[in-house]
Design an enzyme around this catalytic site. Structure first.
Site, PDB file in Angstrom:
ATOM      1  N   HIS A   1      29.801   9.154 -25.899  1.00  0.00           N
ATOM      2  CA  HIS A   1      28.680  10.018 -25.132  1.00  0.00           C
ATOM      3  C   HIS A   1      28.515  11.570 -25.602  1.00  0.00           C
ATOM      4  O   HIS A   1      28.880  12.322 -24.686  1.00  0.00           O
ATOM      5  CB  HIS A   1      28.875   9.671 -23.708  1.00  0.00           C
ATOM      6  CG  HIS A   1      28.749   8.564 -23.223  1.00  0.00           C
ATOM      7  ND1 HIS A   1      27.502   7.825 -23.055  1.00  0.00           N
ATOM      8  CD2 HIS A   1      29.735   7.425 -22.936  1.00  0.00           C
ATOM      9  CE1 HIS A   1      27.496   6.763 -22.480  1.00  0.00           C
ATOM     10  NE2 HIS A   1      28.728   6.168 -22.566  1.00  0.00           N
TER      11      HIS A   1
ATOM     12  N   GLU B   1      25.846  13.088 -25.662  1.00  0.00           N
ATOM     13  CA  GLU B   1      24.925  13.614 -24.993  1.00  0.00           C
ATOM     14  C   GLU B   1      25.248  14.295 -23.539  1.00  0.00           C
ATOM     15  O   GLU B   1      24.549  15.364 -23.133  1.00  0.00           O
ATOM     16  CB  GLU B   1      23.858  12.784 -24.646  1.00  0.00           C
ATOM     17  CG  GLU B   1      24.153  11.804 -23.501  1.00  0.00           C
ATOM     18  CD  GLU B   1      25.052  10.435 -23.481  1.00  0.00           C
ATOM     19  OE1 GLU B   1      25.043   9.678 -22.834  1.00  0.00           O
ATOM     20  OE2 GLU B   1      25.503  10.666 -24.835  1.00  0.00           O
TER      21      GLU B   1
ATOM     22  N   CYS C   1      25.815   3.919 -26.765  1.00  0.00           N
ATOM     23  CA  CYS C   1      26.481   3.038 -25.716  1.00  0.00           C
ATOM     24  C   CYS C   1      26.088   1.772 -25.913  1.00  0.00           C
ATOM     25  O   CYS C   1      25.938   1.130 -26.874  1.00  0.00           O
ATOM     26  CB  CYS C   1      26.572   3.544 -24.396  1.00  0.00           C
ATOM     27  SG  CYS C   1      28.101   2.878 -23.224  1.00  0.00           S
TER      28      CYS C   1
END
Length: 233
Positions: A180, A182, A88
């Site tokens: 994202h 993660e 990001c």
């Protein structure tokens, strides 16, 4: 011997809901944590086998002291050939530091939601993307964007609304991921609720997002591949 990773937290809270710093440790790395947002940086980059840059509420183009300092750190690390990964804002500041401050811009509207990100031909042999088949499915949420037209950038994945979702710097071990991967399915539900007001302002349907929460396991292989690279540096 465990690979030594410098983890730079750029958010208002040092540890994000994803707790990726803990996961890097669970993957066998020695993680040195610094809260860059609060002005914390290591005195030297010597001895690091990799660096990770987290997200942030700031824009990479802002003249904020920690952002300016992080630009210098990135350029120094690149000269030292230390592998780097940013997610990001982390992706955006890598692009800004290595390819120019005008490489990152504020979009006219937000891109938010779970998306299939088609891979480019270059991704098929890329060290981080090679385990992904056809598309990287993950949650994306960004108002800022990294341009896709710089000659030193190799775009590895894109979306229907953003031409540069995953990229690599030259032929170096330096990558940016706009989305994202993660965030786990369980973490996503918590994250969406915690950020309901902001996400709704950006055009999201939170209840729909919570219902569609996904593990994004295939996209997470980019993170484990980076951990392996640092481990073996």
């Amino acid at each position: 011997m465990a690979g030594r990773l410098l983890y730079l937290g750029n958010g208002r809270k040092f540890q994000s809901v994803a707790k990726l710093d803990d996961r890097f440790e669970n993957w066998g790395l020695q993680v040195d944590r610094y809260w860059a947002y609060d002005g914390q940086f290591p005195s030297s980059l010597n001895g690091y086998d990799g660096i990770f840059f987290s997200g942030s509420p700031h824009g990479a183009y802002e003249d904020v002291p920690f952002i300016l300092r992080e630009h210098d750190l990135i350029r120094e690390a690149a000269e030292m050939e230390i592998p780097m990964l940013g997610i990001c804002f982390g992706s955006q500041i890598l692009g800004s530091a290595l390819c120019g401050r005008d490489q990152v811009f504020r979009r006219s509207y937000c891109e938010i939601g779970y998306k299939d990100l088609p891979l480019t031909e270059a991704a098929k042999t890329d060290k981080l993307c090679r385990d992904i088949v056809d598309n990287a499915y993950m949650f994306v949420w960004h108002n800022d964007e990294v341009k896709a037209d710089h000659p030193d950038m190799t775009v590895l994945a894109y979306s229907d609304d953003c031409p540069n979702q995953v990229w690599r710097y030259k032929d170096k071990d330096i990558w940016g991921i706009q989305g994202h991967p993660e965030v786990t399915k369980a973490q996503a539900v918590v994250w969406f609720e915690e950020n309901r007001e902001r996400m709704e302002k950006d055009g999201a349907d939170i209840d729909d997002l919570k219902a569609r929460a996904h593990e994004a396991s295939e996209a997470k292989t980019m993170l484990t591949r980076f951990a392996e690279l640092v481990q073996n540096a």
